[in-house]
Design a protein around this motif. Sequence first.
Motif, PDB file in Angstrom:
ATOM      1  N   ARG A 165       0.856  -1.181   0.000  1.00 23.61           N
ATOM      2  CA  ARG A 165       0.000   0.000   0.000  1.00 23.61           C
ATOM      3  C   ARG A 165       0.886   1.222   0.000  1.00 23.61           C
ATOM      4  N   TYR A 166       0.352   2.292  -0.578  1.00 26.94           N
ATOM      5  CA  TYR A 166       1.141   3.512  -0.633  1.00 26.94           C
ATOM      6  C   TYR A 166       0.239   4.711  -0.429  1.00 26.94           C
ATOM      7  N   GLN A 167       0.840   5.759   0.057  1.00 30.42           N
ATOM      8  CA  GLN A 167       0.143   7.005   0.341  1.00 30.42           C
ATOM      9  C   GLN A 167       0.347   7.943  -0.837  1.00 30.42           C
TER      10      GLN A 167
ATOM     11  N   ASN B 285      -4.273   0.342  -1.866  1.00 29.86           N
ATOM     12  CA  ASN B 285      -3.713  -1.011  -1.830  1.00 29.86           C
ATOM     13  C   ASN B 285      -3.481  -1.463  -3.259  1.00 29.86           C
ATOM     14  N   MET B 286      -2.356  -2.129  -3.517  1.00 24.34           N
ATOM     15  CA  MET B 286      -2.033  -2.568  -4.869  1.00 24.34           C
ATOM     16  C   MET B 286      -1.355  -3.925  -4.835  1.00 24.34           C
ATOM     17  N   TYR B 287      -1.425  -4.594  -5.995  1.00 29.09           N
ATOM     18  CA  TYR B 287      -0.718  -5.853  -6.213  1.00 29.09           C
ATOM     19  C   TYR B 287      -0.017  -5.754  -7.550  1.00 29.09           C
ATOM     20  N   LYS B 288       1.257  -6.102  -7.594  1.00 29.17           N
ATOM     21  CA  LYS B 288       2.021  -6.072  -8.836  1.00 29.17           C
ATOM     22  C   LYS B 288       2.876  -7.327  -8.935  1.00 29.17           C
TER      23      LYS B 288
ATOM     24  N   MET C  46       9.860  -0.088  -6.728  1.00 27.45           N
ATOM     25  CA  MET C  46      10.119   1.301  -6.342  1.00 27.45           C
ATOM     26  C   MET C  46      10.281   2.192  -7.575  1.00 27.45           C
ATOM     27  N   GLN C  47      10.985   1.703  -8.601  1.00 25.06           N
ATOM     28  CA  GLN C  47      11.172   2.489  -9.818  1.00 25.06           C
ATOM     29  C   GLN C  47       9.851   2.704 -10.552  1.00 25.06           C
ATOM     30  N   GLU C  48       9.030   1.639 -10.627  1.00 25.69           N
ATOM     31  CA  GLU C  48       7.759   1.759 -11.334  1.00 25.69           C
ATOM     32  C   GLU C  48       6.797   2.685 -10.603  1.00 25.69           C
TER      33      GLU C  48
ATOM     34  N   ILE D 161       5.676   3.996   0.576  1.00 30.78           N
ATOM     35  CA  ILE D 161       5.309   2.633   0.173  1.00 30.78           C
ATOM     36  C   ILE D 161       5.547   1.681   1.334  1.00 30.78           C
ATOM     37  N   GLN D 162       4.506   0.908   1.684  1.00 30.05           N
ATOM     38  CA  GLN D 162       4.607  -0.106   2.738  1.00 30.05           C
ATOM     39  C   GLN D 162       4.341  -1.461   2.113  1.00 30.05           C
ATOM     40  N   ILE D 163       5.340  -2.340   2.129  1.00 31.29           N
ATOM     41  CA  ILE D 163       5.193  -3.668   1.547  1.00 31.29           C
ATOM     42  C   ILE D 163       4.491  -4.559   2.567  1.00 31.29           C
TER      43      ILE D 163
END
Length: 127
Positions: A34-36, A43-46, A61-63, A75-77
């Motif tokens: 998830r990221y702010q 919330n995301m999934y990649k 992180m680059q994307e 970003i919180q993994i």
Amino acid sequence: KLTKAKKTGGELLALNEIGEAHPLKPSNYGVWFRYQSRTDTHNMYKEFRDVTLTGAIGQLMQEMAGRHRALPESIQIIDTKELKADECKRAHVTQILKPNLRFPQINRIKPILPKLRRTFYCKPRSS
């Protein structure tokens, strides 16, 4: 569940990086995070294909910096998982998993015959 902790409430004793079992074999990784953003928390999934998990996180992180302007601090993994070929969902990962994948040669240069080969080649000046 993510819980916050104050810096004064603990002490960092050791930092050990765990290496991959097979660092030269490419693997598929799924990352839940998830990221702010500037407006809200998402919330995301990649999915990524890399030889190490740290390389996949670097791609993440680059994307996120390029596509969403997200800073690494935001970003919180949540979870990471090494995926099998049939578990992959994203098109950019599944297109590489085909068993008969071929890369055609484009603009192939024909070899020069040995009798026509030269070490030095000089063209006359065009002025």
